[in-house]
Design a protein around this motif. Structure first.
Motif, PDB file in Angstrom:
ATOM      1  N   ASP A   1      -4.190   6.109  10.986  1.00  0.00           N
ATOM      2  CA  ASP A   1      -3.599   6.427  12.290  1.00  0.00           C
ATOM      3  C   ASP A   1      -2.104   6.137  12.304  1.00  0.00           C
ATOM      4  O   ASP A   1      -1.306   6.925  12.846  1.00  0.00           O
ATOM      5  N   GLU A   2      -1.702   4.996  11.710  1.00  0.00           N
ATOM      6  CA  GLU A   2      -0.273   4.663  11.648  1.00  0.00           C
ATOM      7  C   GLU A   2       0.478   5.663  10.772  1.00  0.00           C
ATOM      8  O   GLU A   2       1.597   6.078  11.111  1.00  0.00           O
ATOM      9  N   LEU A   3      -0.136   6.063   9.663  1.00  0.00           N
ATOM     10  CA  LEU A   3       0.503   7.032   8.778  1.00  0.00           C
ATOM     11  C   LEU A   3       0.667   8.375   9.477  1.00  0.00           C
ATOM     12  O   LEU A   3       1.713   9.029   9.364  1.00  0.00           O
ATOM     13  N   ARG A   4      -0.356   8.781  10.211  1.00  0.00           N
ATOM     14  CA  ARG A   4      -0.268  10.041  10.944  1.00  0.00           C
ATOM     15  C   ARG A   4       0.834   9.991  12.002  1.00  0.00           C
ATOM     16  O   ARG A   4       1.587  10.950  12.188  1.00  0.00           O
ATOM     17  N   ALA A   5       0.951   8.847  12.675  1.00  0.00           N
ATOM     18  CA  ALA A   5       1.988   8.710  13.704  1.00  0.00           C
ATOM     19  C   ALA A   5       3.382   8.748  13.079  1.00  0.00           C
ATOM     20  O   ALA A   5       4.301   9.381  13.629  1.00  0.00           O
ATOM     21  N   ALA A   6       3.547   8.088  11.933  1.00  0.00           N
ATOM     22  CA  ALA A   6       4.852   8.065  11.274  1.00  0.00           C
ATOM     23  C   ALA A   6       5.256   9.452  10.794  1.00  0.00           C
ATOM     24  O   ALA A   6       6.400   9.887  10.981  1.00  0.00           O
ATOM     25  N   LEU A   7       4.319  10.172  10.184  1.00  0.00           N
ATOM     26  CA  LEU A   7       4.625  11.531   9.733  1.00  0.00           C
ATOM     27  C   LEU A   7       4.828  12.470  10.911  1.00  0.00           C
ATOM     28  O   LEU A   7       5.574  13.439  10.825  1.00  0.00           O
ATOM     29  N   GLY A   8       4.167  12.164  12.014  1.00  0.00           N
ATOM     30  CA  GLY A   8       4.368  12.976  13.211  1.00  0.00           C
ATOM     31  C   GLY A   8       5.777  12.881  13.771  1.00  0.00           C
ATOM     32  O   GLY A   8       6.237  13.774  14.486  1.00  0.00           O
TER      33      GLY A   8
ATOM     34  N   TRP B   1       0.787  -1.231   0.000  1.00  0.00           N
ATOM     35  CA  TRP B   1       0.000   0.000   0.000  1.00  0.00           C
ATOM     36  C   TRP B   1       0.820   1.282   0.000  1.00  0.00           C
ATOM     37  O   TRP B   1       0.287   2.343  -0.364  1.00  0.00           O
ATOM     38  N   PHE B   2       2.071   1.224   0.428  1.00  0.00           N
ATOM     39  CA  PHE B   2       2.832   2.466   0.556  1.00  0.00           C
ATOM     40  C   PHE B   2       4.049   2.556  -0.367  1.00  0.00           C
ATOM     41  O   PHE B   2       4.673   3.601  -0.447  1.00  0.00           O
ATOM     42  N   LYS B   3       4.398   1.452  -1.039  1.00  0.00           N
ATOM     43  CA  LYS B   3       5.579   1.462  -1.902  1.00  0.00           C
ATOM     44  C   LYS B   3       5.424   2.479  -3.029  1.00  0.00           C
ATOM     45  O   LYS B   3       6.387   3.131  -3.429  1.00  0.00           O
ATOM     46  N   ALA B   4       4.203   2.600  -3.549  1.00  0.00           N
ATOM     47  CA  ALA B   4       3.965   3.509  -4.668  1.00  0.00           C
ATOM     48  C   ALA B   4       3.513   4.895  -4.218  1.00  0.00           C
ATOM     49  O   ALA B   4       3.187   5.748  -5.044  1.00  0.00           O
ATOM     50  N   ALA B   5       3.491   5.127  -2.910  1.00  0.00           N
ATOM     51  CA  ALA B   5       3.053   6.428  -2.394  1.00  0.00           C
ATOM     52  C   ALA B   5       4.245   7.373  -2.268  1.00  0.00           C
ATOM     53  O   ALA B   5       5.406   6.951  -2.273  1.00  0.00           O
ATOM     54  N   GLN B   6       3.951   8.652  -2.158  1.00  0.00           N
ATOM     55  CA  GLN B   6       5.007   9.640  -1.927  1.00  0.00           C
ATOM     56  C   GLN B   6       4.415  10.847  -1.217  1.00  0.00           C
ATOM     57  O   GLN B   6       3.198  11.043  -1.210  1.00  0.00           O
ATOM     58  N   LEU B   7       5.274  11.627  -0.615  1.00  0.00           N
ATOM     59  CA  LEU B   7       4.836  12.842   0.056  1.00  0.00           C
ATOM     60  C   LEU B   7       4.721  13.948  -0.977  1.00  0.00           C
ATOM     61  O   LEU B   7       5.699  14.285  -1.649  1.00  0.00           O
ATOM     62  N   GLY B   8       3.523  14.502  -1.124  1.00  0.00           N
ATOM     63  CA  GLY B   8       3.316  15.545  -2.123  1.00  0.00           C
ATOM     64  C   GLY B   8       3.685  16.921  -1.621  1.00  0.00           C
ATOM     65  O   GLY B   8       4.483  17.629  -2.220  1.00  0.00           O
ATOM     66  N   ARG B   9       3.137  17.298  -0.482  1.00  0.00           N
ATOM     67  CA  ARG B   9       3.458  18.604   0.094  1.00  0.00           C
ATOM     68  C   ARG B   9       3.181  18.556   1.584  1.00  0.00           C
ATOM     69  O   ARG B   9       2.439  17.701   2.068  1.00  0.00           O
ATOM     70  N   ALA B  10       3.789  19.475   2.291  1.00  0.00           N
ATOM     71  CA  ALA B  10       3.608  19.540   3.741  1.00  0.00           C
ATOM     72  C   ALA B  10       3.727  20.984   4.164  1.00  0.00           C
ATOM     73  O   ALA B  10       4.809  21.563   4.137  1.00  0.00           O
ATOM     74  N   VAL B  11       2.599  21.585   4.517  1.00  0.00           N
ATOM     75  CA  VAL B  11       2.598  23.002   4.864  1.00  0.00           C
ATOM     76  C   VAL B  11       1.420  23.301   5.775  1.00  0.00           C
ATOM     77  O   VAL B  11       0.382  22.633   5.713  1.00  0.00           O
ATOM     78  N   ASP B  12       1.596  24.273   6.651  1.00  0.00           N
ATOM     79  CA  ASP B  12       0.521  24.733   7.527  1.00  0.00           C
ATOM     80  C   ASP B  12      -0.083  23.604   8.343  1.00  0.00           C
ATOM     81  O   ASP B  12      -1.288  23.538   8.557  1.00  0.00           O
ATOM     82  N   GLY B  13       0.767  22.660   8.783  1.00  0.00           N
ATOM     83  CA  GLY B  13       0.301  21.559   9.619  1.00  0.00           C
ATOM     84  C   GLY B  13      -0.356  20.426   8.880  1.00  0.00           C
ATOM     85  O   GLY B  13      -0.819  19.472   9.492  1.00  0.00           O
ATOM     86  N   VAL B  14      -0.417  20.510   7.547  1.00  0.00           N
ATOM     87  CA  VAL B  14      -1.084  19.476   6.745  1.00  0.00           C
ATOM     88  C   VAL B  14      -0.062  18.786   5.847  1.00  0.00           C
ATOM     89  O   VAL B  14       0.667  19.441   5.097  1.00  0.00           O
ATOM     90  N   ALA B  15       0.004  17.458   5.937  1.00  0.00           N
ATOM     91  CA  ALA B  15       0.858  16.659   5.052  1.00  0.00           C
ATOM     92  C   ALA B  15      -0.036  15.918   4.074  1.00  0.00           C
ATOM     93  O   ALA B  15      -0.996  15.260   4.468  1.00  0.00           O
ATOM     94  N   VAL B  16       0.278  16.034   2.788  1.00  0.00           N
ATOM     95  CA  VAL B  16      -0.495  15.371   1.742  1.00  0.00           C
ATOM     96  C   VAL B  16       0.330  14.225   1.176  1.00  0.00           C
ATOM     97  O   VAL B  16       1.446  14.424   0.696  1.00  0.00           O
ATOM     98  N   VAL B  17      -0.219  13.007   1.257  1.00  0.00           N
ATOM     99  CA  VAL B  17       0.441  11.825   0.718  1.00  0.00           C
ATOM    100  C   VAL B  17      -0.255  11.444  -0.587  1.00  0.00           C
ATOM    101  O   VAL B  17      -1.488  11.321  -0.620  1.00  0.00           O
ATOM    102  N   GLU B  18       0.529  11.284  -1.642  1.00  0.00           N
ATOM    103  CA  GLU B  18      -0.021  10.985  -2.957  1.00  0.00           C
ATOM    104  C   GLU B  18       0.052   9.488  -3.238  1.00  0.00           C
ATOM    105  O   GLU B  18       1.067   8.843  -2.974  1.00  0.00           O
TER     106      GLU B  18
END
Length: 476
Positions: free
Chosen positions: A75-82, A42-59
């Motif tokens: 929840d796991e993704l939020r914890a990892a980005l946190g 589920w995450f191998k093909a994902a990437q971080l698109g942008r991260a600004v103003d407290g919001v992270a967008v995963v593509e």
């Protein structure tokens, strides 16, 4: 949240120059949380698109990945980005089609192109009032809209009532009380009203919360001695959406606070919408004054959808998610998964995901294997104390309220003892839990009832046949 290029050092990660390094570090934390197999899938093909103003967008590459991650791993993704972004507030999943993904190779400026603005230093003036931010402040899910709700005979009345409230035509429907089993769309309809209010009026104050959250925050406010702030937060709304009010059952202090909050909101002409898994009058250990408040407006029920509605829901989701599932399989799911919409969508997601990942035609035999747990649950109806009390009351022609009352004539005490006997033999509830469900009786009363009914069934053939018939109906 600062743009990624300006991130400060976090947990030994040096200067992170771009989103790729930030995503790599997040994945280092994420992989052990979800497991290597799920991470690869589920995450191998994902990437971080942008991260600004407290919001992270995963593509992600498609809607299947988006829905699956949002449903199972957010929840796991939020914890990892946190772990990477110390001031992370929100994580969003967005679909980026092939060819649209933002490159990581050649430097844009070296190529004579304008430097990408993935992480702008400043936000436009209108961003603070952007609709998605207002949804977030209200606690609303952006996917819960009227357009996304499939209306059937099971939900037509509730849908019409919610639309009336959303259009400002439901002044007499206050409060609007929606009840029904889990996964039938109560929260969806309620939040759809909230979205329409926010669209219609920019300054509208819409608040959504669950009763569990209300109770937890009330307890915390007492602990901190901050009740004034707690009350101000909940008593200044124009539209209040209150989910799962059955959670108030047995919580006396929370019911007291909720009662006064409810009255303040009604006096201030705030529109209230409440949901529950049962009618207000059947919520055990709920104060009568709250029951009367909940019933003073309009009460509507959501029932399990019929076959045609289930089929329409699946067709809509097939189109939204872009999954490849044959019509015969879709009809099979609509025929077999009858209990609620959430289970129906979950079954489609599982089948669609397998078809996408395996790259092979999905047969009915494969669906039987993939969804064997869901089909098994559908076929074996769960027996609860509530369902026992309802059915016994119907068989013996007494009121449901008599199951918890203190009245003791033989015409009531006998059926009540049968219900206790069935609760003990057909559920995993403890003696104390059964006693509580029957009006707060002690465990000794339950033991006496079980022994008495068991003894009578050995000598009274008519009673034995009646109890066995009720057992059969409960398991049907």
């Amino acid at each position: 949240m600062e743009p990624v290029g300006a991130l400060s050092k976090v947990d030994g990660v040096g200067e992170l120059s771009d989103q790729a390094k930030a995503w790599s570090e997040a994945c280092r934390h994420l992989s052990p949380m979800v497991g290597s197999d799920a991470f690869e899938r589920w995450f191998k093909a994902a990437q971080l698109g942008r991260a600004v103003d407290g919001v992270a967008v995963v593509e992600v590459p498609n809607e299947i990945h988006q829905v699956w991650i949002e449903t199972n791993y957010i929840d796991e993704l939020r914890a990892a980005l946190g772990e990477v972004f110390e001031d992370l507030v929100q994580v969003r999943i967005e679909v980026v089609e092939a060819g649209e993904a933002r490159g990581e190779g050649a430097d844009a400026e070296d190529a004579g192109e304008k430097s990408p603005d993935w992480f702008p230093e400043t936000l436009p003036d209108e961003v603070p009032d952007r609709f998605d931010k207002r949804l977030k402040r209200a606690g609303l899910n952006p996917s819960f809209t009227f357009d996304g709700f499939v209306v059937g005979a099971n939900s037509q009345f509730a849908h019409a009532a919610c639309e009336a409230v959303a259009d400002g035509r439901g002044g007499a429907y206050n409060p609007l009380f929606i009840y029904g089993g889990p996964g039938l769309g109560k929260t969806h309809l309620m939040q759809a009203v909230g979205q329409e209010w926010l669209k219609r009026s920019v300054p509208a104050k819409v608040v959504y919360f669950t009763c569990e959250r209300f109770t937890n925050e009330f307890i915390e406010a007492i602990r901190k001695g901050d009740l004034a702030r707690f009350r101000n937060r909940y008593r200044s709304a124009e539209l209040m959406l209150i989910d799962d009010v059955q959670f108030l059952s047995g919580k006396d202090r929370s019911q007291e606070e909720f009662f006064h909050t409810f009255n303040t909101l009604m006096d201030g002409r705030c529109q209230l919408i409440l949901t529950s898994d049962r009618p207000a009058s059947e919520i055990k250990q709920l104060e009568p004054r709250l029951v009367s408040r909940f019933e003073c407006g309009l009460t509507v029920e959501l029932q399990p959808p019929a076959f045609e509605t289930r089929l329409a829901i699946l067709h809509k989701k097939v189109e939204e998610w872009g999954v490849r599932v044959e019509e015969g399989i879709v009809r099979m799911l609509a025929e077999r998964l009858k209990t609620n919409v959430r289970r129906l969508e979950g079954g489609l997601m599982r089948v669609g995901t397998y078809a996408s990942l395996a790259g092979e035609r999905v047969t009915q035999e494969k669906v039987e294997h993939l969804l064997r747990d869901l089909f098994r649950e559908e076929n074996s109806r769960q027996v609860t104390i509530d369902s026992i009390q309802r059915l016994v009351a119907e068989h013996f022609d007494i009121r449901l309220a008599d199951m918890t009352s203190r009245r003791r004539p033989a015409s009531i005490a006998g059926p009540r003892q049968v219900a206790m006997y069935l609760s003990r033999t057909l559920t995993k509830s403890s003696l104390i839990e059964i006693g509580e469900a029957f009006g707060g009786r002690d465990h000794g009363t339950v033991i006496h009832a079980v022994r008495k009914v068991a003894g009578l069934m050995e000598t009274d053939g008519e009673l034995r046949d009646r109890v066995e018939r009720i057992q059969s109906d409960l398991r049907r």
